[in-house]
Scaffold this active site. Structure first.
Site, PDB file in Angstrom:
ATOM      1  N   ASP A  35     -45.197  39.068 -25.363  1.00 10.20           N
ATOM      2  CA  ASP A  35     -44.894  37.949 -24.477  1.00 10.20           C
ATOM      3  C   ASP A  35     -43.389  37.739 -24.495  1.00 10.20           C
ATOM      4  OD1 ASP A  35     -44.248  36.143 -26.762  1.00 10.20           O
ATOM      5  OD2 ASP A  35     -46.394  36.300 -27.163  1.00 10.20           O
ATOM      6  N   PRO A  36     -42.853  36.761 -23.778  1.00  7.14           N
ATOM      7  CA  PRO A  36     -41.391  36.615 -23.718  1.00  7.14           C
ATOM      8  C   PRO A  36     -40.724  36.404 -25.070  1.00  7.14           C
ATOM      9  CG  PRO A  36     -42.416  35.373 -21.967  1.00  7.14           C
ATOM     10  CD  PRO A  36     -43.530  35.840 -22.844  1.00  7.14           C
ATOM     11  N   LYS A  66     -41.705  37.860 -27.953  1.00 12.33           N
ATOM     12  CA  LYS A  66     -41.831  39.038 -28.810  1.00 12.33           C
ATOM     13  C   LYS A  66     -42.407  40.192 -28.002  1.00 12.33           C
ATOM     14  CE  LYS A  66     -46.191  37.185 -30.597  1.00 12.33           C
ATOM     15  NZ  LYS A  66     -46.114  36.001 -29.717  1.00 12.33           N
ATOM     16  N   GLU A 113     -46.323  39.819 -19.530  1.00 15.89           N
ATOM     17  CA  GLU A 113     -45.261  38.810 -19.525  1.00 15.89           C
ATOM     18  C   GLU A 113     -43.906  39.431 -19.842  1.00 15.89           C
ATOM     19  OE1 GLU A 113     -47.626  34.659 -20.259  1.00 15.89           O
ATOM     20  OE2 GLU A 113     -46.655  35.553 -22.006  1.00 15.89           O
ATOM     21  N   ASN A 171     -43.894  32.048 -16.954  1.00 16.26           N
ATOM     22  CA  ASN A 171     -43.093  30.950 -16.402  1.00 16.26           C
ATOM     23  C   ASN A 171     -43.158  30.912 -14.875  1.00 16.26           C
ATOM     24  OD1 ASN A 171     -41.397  28.771 -16.341  1.00 16.26           O
ATOM     25  ND2 ASN A 171     -39.821  29.695 -17.633  1.00 16.26           N
ATOM     26  N   HIS A 213     -44.619  25.454 -17.904  1.00 12.74           N
ATOM     27  CA  HIS A 213     -44.085  26.213 -16.773  1.00 12.74           C
ATOM     28  C   HIS A 213     -43.843  25.387 -15.521  1.00 12.74           C
ATOM     29  CE1 HIS A 213     -45.920  30.101 -18.684  1.00 12.74           C
ATOM     30  NE2 HIS A 213     -44.862  29.638 -19.337  1.00 12.74           N
ATOM     31  N   GLU A 219     -52.535  34.278 -15.390  1.00 14.52           N
ATOM     32  CA  GLU A 219     -52.912  33.479 -16.553  1.00 14.52           C
ATOM     33  C   GLU A 219     -52.696  32.017 -16.230  1.00 14.52           C
ATOM     34  OE1 GLU A 219     -51.327  34.429 -20.378  1.00 14.52           O
ATOM     35  OE2 GLU A 219     -51.243  36.571 -19.960  1.00 14.52           O
TER      36      GLU A 219
END
Length: 393
Positions: free
Chosen positions: A178-179, A181, A226, A270, A303, A332
């Site tokens: 994800d953003p 990791k 992501e 986001n 978001h 999602e």
């Protein structure tokens, strides 16, 4: 970490505290609570005793199903082409842990029966994440479903047998990507750019072939999860868009090696951040292979508002559809209720100024599903899928 509470308490509260950066997030996993084992010497067999064990019934008592106070009527304006999808990637891990699922009459569901019930209830798409090797050197799973190829394949077969379509979600990591990791799989830890590019291609081809050979109905493929901050860090971290494109392109080519027609999605988080989407996809369009869908994550707590999501979807649909034919899809979306709080008083969402929005969860559910509310979509290429929509109580 392990600790024990020796006092005889009726209620126990466990709290966690962490210091993280403003844009960071995390989770607590593998939390177990057990009763202390007491051996008072009265057990001739030498086995330890747990208080209350002798009182347990031989057959577990299954509670009767009760009517939920939360009910969202199906939107009659939604046709069969609308994607009603769920991510059930943790299902196999959950049932392997002993969990049971029941139908509306209280009958226990088999594994296939669970997916049949989803399909009968209107679900037409199942999303399945794929991790490379979500186990440590001792064979212990990292959690989150332990979705290696074998687990993902099993879920895909259940979904296919139930008549649903399948979206494959490649993370290109051993665990959540994800953003915050995007860690390389252990087996790729020492790879450079060219080796990573080849590894992504090979893994994608092998995985796709396995699904196909085992009859999984793949109808959409997500290359990366992501990707707002890139993938396969540090080589593929923003702003290194050249390497990002190499890795994503390798995944796209791997999919096309096996299936030349299946729609391919590139997915960012986001969903209310229009600047993010413009910058990322402007760079990728200059470097990237052909793909079909732009996927968004939209979690209202983080978001932005529905208006911000609406604006972003309209803008990128027009910006990238005129010449490139891209479809936009919310991949999602999850709304969380806080345990122990009244739903009507639970507030979430961020306004454009960063302050909390007072939209309650029932209102938000109603907004997404009731025909009295609709996003003002200006381009017919947009498909809205409120995917993985769940209330955690």
């Amino acid at each position: 970490h392990t600790f024990s509470v020796e006092e005889d308490l009726t209620d126990v509260t466990i709290s966690f505290y962490a210091e993280v950066s403003a844009d960071g997030w995390g989770y607590f996993d593998h939390l177990y609570m057990t009763r202390n084992i007491i051996d008072d010497g009265s057990n001739d067999s030498g086995e330890t005793q747990i208080p209350g064990d002798k009182d347990k019934p031989e057959t577990p008592v299954v509670p009767e199903p009760v009517e939920s106070s939360i009910n969202v009527e199906r939107n009659a304006a939604v046709d069969d082409d609308f994607i009603t999808g769920f991510d059930v990637s943790s299902y196999v891990s959950i049932v392997n842990s002993g969990a049971k699922f029941y139908d509306f009459e209280g009958n226990e569901l088999s594994r296939q029966g669970y997916f049949d019930l989803l399909e009968e209830s209107g679900v037409n798409y199942i999303r399945i994440r794929v991790w490379n090797n979500p186990f440590d050197e001792s064979g212990n799973g990292y959690g989150g479903g332990n979705n290696n190829l074998e687990v993902a394949k099993e879920i895909g077969q259940y979904a296919t047998n139930a008549g649903m379509k399948v979206l494959i979600d490649f993370h290109y990591s051993d665990f959540w990507a994800d953003p915050g990791k995007q860690f390389k799989p252990k087996a790729w830890a020492e790879f450079g750019v060219e080796e990573l590019e080849q590894a992504v291609y090979d893994f994608t081809v092998d995985t796709m072939k396995c699904f196909k050979e085992n009859g999984v109905n793949i109808t959409m493929v997500q290359v990366g999860n992501e990707l707002s901050n890139g993938l396969l860090w540090p080589e593929g971290k923003v702003p290194n868009y050249d390497n990002i494109a190499k890795f994503v392109n390798a995944g796209i080519r791997g999919v096309r090696n096996v299936d030349t027609e299946v729609p391919i999605m590139i997915h960012l988080d986001n969903g209310g951040n229009n600047n993010l989407y413009r910058e990322w996809f402007d760079h990728f369009m200059e470097r990237g292979e052909a793909f079909d869908l732009i996927g968004l994550s939209y979690y209202p707590f983080w978001h932005g508002t529905l208006d911000m999501l609406e604006y972003n979807m309209n803008d990128i649909a027009i910006r990238y559809n005129k010449e490139n034919g891209k479809v936009v899809i919310v991949t999602e979306n999850t709304a969380y209720a806080i345990c122990g709080k009244s739903l009507e008083k639970t507030e979430f969402g961020l306004s454009s100024s960063g302050s909390r929005n007072s939209t309650s969860i029932p209102a938000f559910l109603y907004a997404l599903t009731n025909s009295s509310y609709s996003l003002s979509i200006v381009d017919t290429s947009i498909v809205v899928s409120f995917h993985n929509f769940a209330i955690s109580l």
